[in-house]
Design a protein around this motif. Structure first.
Motif, mmCIF file in Angstrom:
data_model
loop_
_atom_site.group_PDB
_atom_site.id
_atom_site.type_symbol
_atom_site.label_atom_id
_atom_site.label_comp_id
_atom_site.label_asym_id
_atom_site.label_seq_id
_atom_site.Cartn_x
_atom_site.Cartn_y
_atom_site.Cartn_z
ATOM 1 N N ARG A 85 45.665 25.419 39.638
ATOM 2 C CA ARG A 85 45.928 26.705 40.266
ATOM 3 C C ARG A 85 45.447 27.811 39.333
ATOM 4 O O ARG A 85 45.720 27.793 38.138
ATOM 5 N N GLU A 86 44.724 28.787 39.918
ATOM 6 C CA GLU A 86 44.149 29.834 39.091
ATOM 7 C C GLU A 86 44.547 31.217 39.589
ATOM 8 O O GLU A 86 44.787 31.434 40.777
ATOM 9 N N PHE A 87 44.566 32.137 38.658
ATOM 10 C CA PHE A 87 44.927 33.518 38.939
ATOM 11 C C PHE A 87 43.821 34.207 39.734
ATOM 12 O O PHE A 87 42.629 34.022 39.443
ATOM 13 N N VAL A 88 44.236 35.028 40.688
ATOM 14 C CA VAL A 88 43.281 35.810 41.473
ATOM 15 C C VAL A 88 43.488 37.299 41.207
ATOM 16 O O VAL A 88 42.565 38.007 40.805
ATOM 17 N N ALA A 89 44.709 37.774 41.454
ATOM 18 C CA ALA A 89 44.995 39.208 41.308
ATOM 19 C C ALA A 89 46.494 39.403 41.217
ATOM 20 O O ALA A 89 47.269 38.564 41.672
ATOM 21 N N ALA A 90 46.904 40.531 40.638
ATOM 22 C CA ALA A 90 48.324 40.848 40.528
ATOM 23 C C ALA A 90 48.512 42.350 40.545
ATOM 24 O O ALA A 90 47.602 43.114 40.181
ATOM 25 N N ILE A 91 49.710 42.754 40.951
ATOM 26 C CA ILE A 91 50.016 44.182 41.064
ATOM 27 C C ILE A 91 51.453 44.397 40.624
ATOM 28 O O ILE A 91 52.339 43.599 40.931
ATOM 29 N N THR A 92 51.685 45.471 39.879
ATOM 30 C CA THR A 92 53.040 45.755 39.423
ATOM 31 C C THR A 92 53.905 46.262 40.570
ATOM 32 O O THR A 92 53.417 46.596 41.648
ATOM 33 N N TRP A 93 55.212 46.347 40.305
ATOM 34 C CA TRP A 93 56.164 46.726 41.347
ATOM 35 C C TRP A 93 55.821 48.079 41.957
ATOM 36 O O TRP A 93 56.028 48.313 43.147
ATOM 37 N N SER A 94 55.290 48.985 41.147
ATOM 38 C CA SER A 94 54.981 50.324 41.640
ATOM 39 C C SER A 94 53.573 50.433 42.188
ATOM 40 O O SER A 94 53.207 51.448 42.807
ATOM 41 N N GLY A 95 52.756 49.422 41.941
ATOM 42 C CA GLY A 95 51.348 49.509 42.294
ATOM 43 C C GLY A 95 50.532 50.269 41.271
ATOM 44 O O GLY A 95 49.331 50.476 41.455
ATOM 45 N N GLY A 96 51.173 50.657 40.187
ATOM 46 C CA GLY A 96 50.495 51.472 39.193
ATOM 47 C C GLY A 96 49.553 50.707 38.288
ATOM 48 O O GLY A 96 48.698 51.317 37.629
ATOM 49 N N SER A 97 49.692 49.411 38.240
ATOM 50 C CA SER A 97 48.811 48.597 37.419
ATOM 51 C C SER A 97 48.375 47.381 38.215
ATOM 52 O O SER A 97 49.187 46.744 38.883
ATOM 53 N N ILE A 98 47.095 47.078 38.127
ATOM 54 C CA ILE A 98 46.519 45.959 38.868
ATOM 55 C C ILE A 98 45.626 45.164 37.927
ATOM 56 O O ILE A 98 44.936 45.738 37.082
ATOM 57 N N LYS A 99 45.657 43.863 38.102
ATOM 58 C CA LYS A 99 44.778 42.989 37.326
ATOM 59 C C LYS A 99 44.042 42.067 38.286
ATOM 60 O O LYS A 99 44.597 41.628 39.290
ATOM 61 N N TYR A 100 42.799 41.755 37.934
ATOM 62 C CA TYR A 100 41.994 40.813 38.691
ATOM 63 C C TYR A 100 41.383 39.788 37.749
ATOM 64 O O TYR A 100 41.056 40.113 36.604
ATOM 65 N N ALA A 101 41.198 38.592 38.268
ATOM 66 C CA ALA A 101 40.361 37.640 37.558
ATOM 67 C C ALA A 101 38.947 38.205 37.560
ATOM 68 O O ALA A 101 38.521 38.817 38.545
ATOM 69 N N ASP A 102 38.232 38.006 36.466
ATOM 70 C CA ASP A 102 36.920 38.640 36.320
ATOM 71 C C ASP A 102 35.991 38.352 37.492
ATOM 72 O O ASP A 102 35.259 39.230 37.965
ATOM 73 N N SER A 103 36.027 37.128 37.974
ATOM 74 C CA SER A 103 35.092 36.730 39.033
ATOM 75 C C SER A 103 35.448 37.345 40.382
ATOM 76 O O SER A 103 34.664 37.274 41.323
ATOM 77 N N LYS A 104 36.631 37.961 40.489
ATOM 78 C CA LYS A 104 37.072 38.506 41.782
ATOM 79 C C LYS A 104 36.885 40.023 41.845
ATOM 80 O O LYS A 104 36.995 40.623 42.920
ATOM 81 N N LYS A 105 36.636 40.634 40.701
ATOM 82 C CA LYS A 105 36.494 42.089 40.682
ATOM 83 C C LYS A 105 35.360 42.513 41.588
ATOM 84 O O LYS A 105 34.275 41.951 41.565
ATOM 85 N N GLY A 106 35.620 43.524 42.386
ATOM 86 C CA GLY A 106 34.608 44.051 43.278
ATOM 87 C C GLY A 106 34.600 43.412 44.646
ATOM 88 O O GLY A 106 34.097 44.003 45.600
ATOM 89 N N ARG A 107 35.133 42.207 44.774
ATOM 90 C CA ARG A 107 35.175 41.548 46.085
ATOM 91 C C ARG A 107 36.577 41.488 46.665
ATOM 92 O O ARG A 107 36.758 41.510 47.870
ATOM 93 N N PHE A 108 37.570 41.376 45.794
ATOM 94 C CA PHE A 108 38.961 41.242 46.235
ATOM 95 C C PHE A 108 39.735 42.503 45.870
ATOM 96 O O PHE A 108 39.513 43.096 44.814
ATOM 97 N N THR A 109 40.664 42.880 46.741
ATOM 98 C CA THR A 109 41.520 44.030 46.488
ATOM 99 C C THR A 109 42.960 43.668 46.813
ATOM 100 O O THR A 109 43.252 43.238 47.929
ATOM 101 N N ILE A 110 43.832 43.858 45.835
ATOM 102 C CA ILE A 110 45.254 43.619 46.055
ATOM 103 C C ILE A 110 45.940 44.952 46.293
ATOM 104 O O ILE A 110 45.578 45.970 45.696
ATOM 105 N N SER A 111 46.911 44.942 47.179
ATOM 106 C CA SER A 111 47.677 46.155 47.462
ATOM 107 C C SER A 111 49.069 45.733 47.927
ATOM 108 O O SER A 111 49.321 44.555 48.198
ATOM 109 N N ARG A 112 49.956 46.700 48.018
ATOM 110 C CA ARG A 112 51.303 46.390 48.484
ATOM 111 C C ARG A 112 51.869 47.559 49.270
ATOM 112 O O ARG A 112 51.493 48.715 49.034
#
Length: 125
Positions: free
Chosen positions: A45-72
């Motif tokens: 299992r590999e990481f794709v993306a994550a977002i903090t409780w407030s949405g103020g910080s987001i992380k992406y796996a390098d290979s997903k940047k630009g193609r995937f968008t996480i939101s809440r």
């Protein structure tokens, strides 16, 4: 207790898009960091993306940047993963996960303590 239910997976042609949703139970959803992970057959299992409780910080796996968008949307207790320009190698079971408690915003599977059952994404060439 936190329950997570993913939806939105399916079969799509290469170059297409999908939006995954993860509905969470619990009155304190707004306190959870949320993540998306994926697991292909025979792989870890590999990481794709994550977002903090407030949405103020987001992380992406390098290979997903630009193609995937996480939101809440905290009003709907839902986290989303918009996936564009999908490739056959994106084929996997996609899981959402919740990170509760006073923890560091992480990208490891060990940082997350609640998991959904997953939604299958299949990208045909």
């Amino acid at each position: 207790q936190v329950q997570l239910v993913e939806s939105g997976g399916g079969l799509v042609q290469a170059g297409g898009s999908l939006r995954l949703s993860c509905a969470a139970s619990g009155r304190t959803f707004t306190r959870y960091n949320m993540g998306w992970f994926r697991q292909a057959p025979g792989k870890e299992r590999e990481f794709v993306a994550a977002i903090t409780w407030s949405g103020g910080s987001i992380k992406y796996a390098d290979s997903k940047k630009g193609r995937f968008t996480i939101s809440r949307d905290n009003a709907k207790n839902t986290v989303y993963l918009q996936m564009n320009s999908l490739k056959p190698e994106d084929t996997a079971m996609y899981y959402c996960a919740a990170q509760t408690g006073p923890v560091v915003f992480g990208t490891s599977i060990y940082d997350y303590n609640y998991w959904g059952q997953g939604t299958q994404v299949t990208v045909s060439s």
